[in-house]
Design an enzyme around this catalytic site. Structure first.
Site, short mmCIF file in Angstrom:
data_model
loop_
_atom_site.label_atom_id
_atom_site.label_comp_id
_atom_site.label_asym_id
_atom_site.label_seq_id
_atom_site.Cartn_x
_atom_site.Cartn_y
_atom_site.Cartn_z
N ASN A 154 0.83 -1.20 0.00
CA ASN A 154 0.00 0.00 0.00
C ASN A 154 0.86 1.25 0.00
OD1 ASN A 154 0.52 -1.30 2.57
ND2 ASN A 154 -0.52 0.43 3.54
N GLN A 190 -4.45 -4.50 -1.80
CA GLN A 190 -4.06 -3.50 -2.79
C GLN A 190 -3.96 -4.05 -4.21
OE1 GLN A 190 -3.90 -0.27 -2.42
NE2 GLN A 190 -4.09 -0.17 -0.19
N CYS A 231 3.92 12.62 10.95
CA CYS A 231 3.92 13.55 12.08
C CYS A 231 2.53 13.81 12.62
CB CYS A 231 4.57 14.87 11.68
SG CYS A 231 6.35 14.73 11.52
C1 LIG Z 1 -6.28 -0.87 3.81
C2 LIG Z 1 -5.45 -2.07 3.99
C3 LIG Z 1 -5.76 -3.04 4.96
C4 LIG Z 1 -6.89 -2.85 5.94
O1 LIG Z 1 -8.14 -3.04 5.34
P1 LIG Z 1 -9.43 -2.42 6.08
O2 LIG Z 1 -10.57 -2.96 5.26
O3 LIG Z 1 -9.31 -0.94 6.00
O4 LIG Z 1 -9.44 -2.94 7.47
C5 LIG Z 1 -4.97 -4.15 5.04
N1 LIG Z 1 -3.93 -4.34 4.22
C6 LIG Z 1 -3.60 -3.45 3.26
C7 LIG Z 1 -2.45 -3.73 2.37
C8 LIG Z 1 -4.34 -2.28 3.12
O5 LIG Z 1 -3.99 -1.40 2.19
#
Ligand SMILES: *Cc1c(COP(=O)(O)O)cnc(C)c1O
Length: 407
Positions: free
Chosen positions: A151, A179, A326
């Site tokens: 991500n 992702q 931050c």
């Molecule tokens: C956003 C994200 C999550 C968490 O998913 P949620 O549905 O927001 O709990 C887990 N892993 C990755 C790589 C993400 O980008």
């Protein structure tokens, strides 16, 4: 003011087709899918159709798909459920330093409960090495969890090779595909994984819903929730029906539009990366140059703080994010950038641009219009002595950039 959304790794808007499909499950079809009567049966049927859509999108069978409250729960459930049930076989878990916190913190929590944890390092592109993985495996290893794509920096891991290594040794393999879904092919048999995480709101579906794929025959048990027998005893609690319907539709559309979408995104991404690198001095691309998500561009701008850049961009209507955290309550820059060996000072200048289906070339042109003056202005104000301080690696709390931190 022109508004440009460049933060699709954080969340995506719900596609109109998805919202439309969900609508009647908020009002007209309100039954509990567990109920045996007409109201329940109608809804049960729709939930099972959604399960089929999710399964089809990842090349799984419907009975291998469990609905959850999102990516975080799926990651927790996958890891905890394997660890607790396979303790008698071994207590060693392997993951990587660049995982999402939903994986990293779950594994670390298990580390405090008698499990031995190996957190694999990554190279400067955020890539895990197959040799490192091979060397980390012991006869006590029961689970490997490595994300499909990052991500934060967009790097795509060689999951197929890693999962093959795990399978050969009888070790379960989980991947977080939150992702990668909808941007590159995600197929559980192609990848060879035993467990795989999906989240609704990263693929133009609703928030608060996700799925966990669990390959048939995997020694896994629900260990987190105690409650009813929903989801074939794999996830207690009345189903989030509108969410599930939305997730099903989002998966169907993601799979259907994958190629077209990826080509559109990669075109924009390549234009963006090229123009930033050509037109703005002292910028480094973070993440892998080629093995990266088609919608993902991430950079470190030298001598500036990412948070200040974000605020300036926001004032011009452009929404992006930063690994310099931050304002998010931590002085430490992103654990991912640090794991890639990026010095604190440079990591503080990180910006992540994640594109989506509605972005256009004009959005990139607008970004390239506003960005150079922002960078120039912030650099002129920078507390960093560009000649000397930059090369000094110091602990984050003491680093010069944090003097302008907004915390
Ligand atoms: C956003 C994200 C999550 C968490 O998913 P949620 O549905 O927001 O709990 C887990 N892993 C990755 C790589 C993400 O980008």
């Amino acid at each position: 003011m022109r508004r440009v959304y460049f933060d699709h790794s954080a969340t995506t808007p719900v596609r109109p087709e998805v919202a439309e499909e969900m609508q009647k499950y908020l009002t007209e079809y309100f039954g509990n899918p567990t109920s045996l009567h007409y109201f329940g049966r109608q809804v049960r049927k729709a939930v099972e159709e959604a399960r089929e859509k999710v399964a089809n999108a990842i090349g799984a069978r419907p009975e291998e798909v469990v609905f959850t409250s999102g990516g975080t729960e799926s990651d927790n459930m996958a890891i905890h459920g394997i660890a607790m049930i396979n303790k008698n076989r071994g207590n060693h878990i392997i993951t990587s330093a660049v995982e999402h916190h939903a994986v990293l913190n779950t594994v670390k929590a298990l580390g405090k409960q008698g499990f031995t944890v190996t957190i694999l390092p990554v190279d400067k592109y955020g890539m895990v090495s197959l040799d490192d993985l091979a060397n980390a495996i012991t006869d006590k290893t029961i689970l490997i969890s490595i994300m499909h794509a990052s991500n934060e920096v967009g790097t795509i891991q060689p999951i197929k090779d890693m999962a093959a290594m795990a399978r050969e040794k009888g070790i379960f393999f989980h991947t977080d595909a939150v992702q990668s879904m909808g941007k590159i092919p995600v197929n559980v048999d192609e990848l060879g994984v035993d467990l795989l995480t999906v989240s609704g709101h990263k693929i133009y579906g609703p928030k608060g819903v996700g799925a966990l794929y669990i390959r048939k025959g995997t020694r896994w048990r629900q260990t987190l929730f105690h409650g009813g027998a929903q989801e074939r005893l794999r996830r207690a609690g009345t189903e989030n029906v509108p969410g599930i319907i939305g997730l099903g539709k989002a998966c169907e559309l993601a799979a259907r539009d994958l190629e077209k979408e990826a080509a559109h995104l990669a075109g924009l991404r390549d234009k963006l990366i090229k123009e930033v690198m050509d037109k703005i001095p002292h910028v480094q691309l973070t993440g892998h140059p080629t093995m990266r998500l088609p919608n993902h561009a991430s950079f470190c701008f030298e001598f500036i703080e990412g948070e200040s850049m974000l605020l300036s961009m926001d004032m011009k209507g452009v929404a992006a994010s930063s690994g310099s955290a931050c304002t998010s309550g931590s002085l430490e820059p992103s654990h991912v950038l640090l794991a890639m060996g990026i010095p604190h000072e440079l990591a503080h200048g990180s910006i992540r641009i994640t594109l989506g289906r509605d972005n256009t070339e004009e959005d990139i042109d607008y970004f390239m219009e506003i960005m150079p003056p922002i960078v120039e202005r912030l650099r002129a104000m920078s507390p960093l002595d560009q000649e000397t301080e930059f090369a000094v690696e110091s602990s984050c709390a003491a680093c010069k950039v944090s003097s302008s931190c907004h915390r």
